[in-house]
Design a protein around this motif. Structure first.
Motif, mmCIF file in Angstrom:
data_model
loop_
_atom_site.group_PDB
_atom_site.id
_atom_site.type_symbol
_atom_site.label_atom_id
_atom_site.label_comp_id
_atom_site.label_asym_id
_atom_site.label_seq_id
_atom_site.Cartn_x
_atom_site.Cartn_y
_atom_site.Cartn_z
ATOM 1 N N GLY A 52 -12.578 -6.188 1.737
ATOM 2 C CA GLY A 52 -12.113 -5.454 2.919
ATOM 3 C C GLY A 52 -12.081 -6.352 4.147
ATOM 4 O O GLY A 52 -11.127 -6.336 4.927
ATOM 5 N N HIS A 53 -13.121 -7.164 4.315
ATOM 6 C CA HIS A 53 -13.166 -8.144 5.403
ATOM 7 C C HIS A 53 -11.997 -9.118 5.288
ATOM 8 O O HIS A 53 -11.330 -9.433 6.274
ATOM 9 C CB HIS A 53 -14.474 -8.936 5.360
ATOM 10 N N LEU A 54 -11.768 -9.602 4.073
ATOM 11 C CA LEU A 54 -10.702 -10.571 3.835
ATOM 12 C C LEU A 54 -9.341 -9.977 4.189
ATOM 13 O O LEU A 54 -8.498 -10.653 4.784
ATOM 14 C CB LEU A 54 -10.715 -11.026 2.372
ATOM 15 N N SER A 55 -9.142 -8.717 3.846
ATOM 16 C CA SER A 55 -7.849 -8.075 4.138
ATOM 17 C C SER A 55 -7.613 -7.962 5.644
ATOM 18 O O SER A 55 -6.473 -8.008 6.111
ATOM 19 C CB SER A 55 -7.781 -6.688 3.485
ATOM 20 N N LYS A 56 -8.693 -7.804 6.414
ATOM 21 C CA LYS A 56 -8.563 -7.735 7.873
ATOM 22 C C LYS A 56 -8.274 -9.113 8.472
ATOM 23 O O LYS A 56 -7.538 -9.240 9.447
ATOM 24 C CB LYS A 56 -9.857 -7.190 8.492
ATOM 25 N N THR A 63 -2.399 -11.976 -0.768
ATOM 26 C CA THR A 63 -3.810 -11.569 -0.732
ATOM 27 C C THR A 63 -3.936 -10.061 -0.888
ATOM 28 O O THR A 63 -4.784 -9.573 -1.643
ATOM 29 C CB THR A 63 -4.470 -12.023 0.595
ATOM 30 N N ASP A 64 -3.098 -9.327 -0.169
ATOM 31 C CA ASP A 64 -3.139 -7.861 -0.235
ATOM 32 C C ASP A 64 -2.900 -7.351 -1.652
ATOM 33 O O ASP A 64 -3.557 -6.410 -2.110
ATOM 34 C CB ASP A 64 -2.102 -7.246 0.707
ATOM 35 N N SER A 65 -1.955 -7.959 -2.359
ATOM 36 C CA SER A 65 -1.648 -7.515 -3.723
ATOM 37 C C SER A 65 -2.809 -7.806 -4.668
ATOM 38 O O SER A 65 -3.106 -7.015 -5.565
ATOM 39 C CB SER A 65 -0.364 -8.172 -4.231
ATOM 40 N N ALA A 71 -9.081 -3.153 -6.050
ATOM 41 C CA ALA A 71 -9.472 -1.911 -5.378
ATOM 42 C C ALA A 71 -8.980 -0.654 -6.086
ATOM 43 O O ALA A 71 -9.616 0.401 -5.999
ATOM 44 C CB ALA A 71 -8.945 -1.920 -3.937
ATOM 45 N N LYS A 72 -7.869 -0.745 -6.812
ATOM 46 C CA LYS A 72 -7.287 0.463 -7.408
ATOM 47 C C LYS A 72 -8.209 1.128 -8.432
ATOM 48 O O LYS A 72 -8.112 2.338 -8.673
ATOM 49 C CB LYS A 72 -5.918 0.172 -8.014
ATOM 50 N N THR A 73 -9.119 0.357 -9.044
ATOM 51 C CA THR A 73 -10.130 0.968 -9.931
ATOM 52 C C THR A 73 -11.527 0.879 -9.316
ATOM 53 O O THR A 73 -12.390 1.695 -9.621
ATOM 54 C CB THR A 73 -10.149 0.275 -11.307
ATOM 55 N N PHE A 116 -12.617 0.453 4.963
ATOM 56 C CA PHE A 116 -11.565 -0.570 4.871
ATOM 57 C C PHE A 116 -10.346 -0.067 4.085
ATOM 58 O O PHE A 116 -9.277 -0.655 4.180
ATOM 59 C CB PHE A 116 -12.089 -1.821 4.161
ATOM 60 N N TYR A 117 -10.541 0.986 3.312
ATOM 61 C CA TYR A 117 -9.506 1.402 2.348
ATOM 62 C C TYR A 117 -8.991 2.827 2.593
ATOM 63 O O TYR A 117 -8.351 3.403 1.723
ATOM 64 C CB TYR A 117 -10.072 1.320 0.930
ATOM 65 N N LEU A 118 -9.261 3.388 3.768
ATOM 66 C CA LEU A 118 -8.897 4.785 4.027
ATOM 67 C C LEU A 118 -7.392 5.016 4.015
ATOM 68 O O LEU A 118 -6.926 6.073 3.590
ATOM 69 C CB LEU A 118 -9.492 5.248 5.363
#
Length: 200
Positions: A52-56, A63-65, A71-73, A116-118
């Motif tokens: 989550g930190h990395l995505s920010k 990176t997002d993909s 994250a999807k599981t 981070f994932y809301l």
């Protein structure tokens, strides 16, 4: 030219790290401490919080993909664990009783990680109810938290829109902090023995 090569090397290293991490993820979405051991809710939380930190920090499609693949599981796994704990705590709770969360750090860290994932993984109605109940409890009980838990509570409450309480916690931390030219900002507290904490 050297910078371009360094950037390419960083991308290759990051891709390899993501691939290795994905291989470590179990089919249920959780991660184990070691190969061959059972999945751990604790280490899964910390991995997803780090991602989550990395995505920010990195607004990068690649990176997002990669984060999405994990994250999807991983997020449903953490949601399930939190709901199991919530149902266990509220199963025989009467309307006149106060809900007590014996381990505020774990629950705060789950909600912090979840924040981070809301957008990509909205809370279900049951999770919204559990989250609201927990945040209401945190708003009342934060004075009893450790210094680290107070910091985590302020971040989490702020991210879930409870800005007034988050601000109050930060003000309290500032009031109880000491500043030193050599040590920086630090706190000393007496909770099950003396300890001190230095801010990074």
């Amino acid at each position: 030219l050297a910078l371009l090569f360094d950037l390419e090397k960083m991308k290759t290293s990051q891709d390899a790290a993501f691939q290795k991490l994905k291989q470590k993820q179990k089919s249920c979405g959780g991660f184990a401490w070691f190969d061959g051991s059972n999945e751990s809710e604790y280490i899964t939380r910390h991995i997803l919080a780090g991602l989550g930190h990395l995505s920010k920090l990195s607004k990068n499609e690649n990176t997002d993909s990669k984060i999405k693949e994990i994250a999807k599981t991983g997020i449903p796994y953490l949601d399930q664990k939190f709901l199991e704990y919530y149902r266990q705590r509220t199963k025989e709770l009467k309307a006149t009783k106060t809900l007590i969360w014996p381990n505020p750090y774990s629950d705060l860290h789950y909600l912090y990680t979840r924040s981070f994932y809301l957008d990509k993984y909205p809370l279900s109605n049951t999770l919204k109810k559990a989250t609201k109940l927990y945040l209401e409890t945190a708003k009342k009980d934060w004075l009893n938290y450790s210094i680290y838990e107070k910091g985590l509570a302020s971040l989490t409450l702020n991210r879930f829109g409870e800005k007034a309480t988050a601000k109050k916690i930060i003000e309290s931390l500032k009031e109880t902090a000491s500043n030193n030219e050599d040590w920086g900002m630090y706190w000393i507290a007496n909770k099950s023995g003396w300890y001190w904490y230095q801010a990074p």
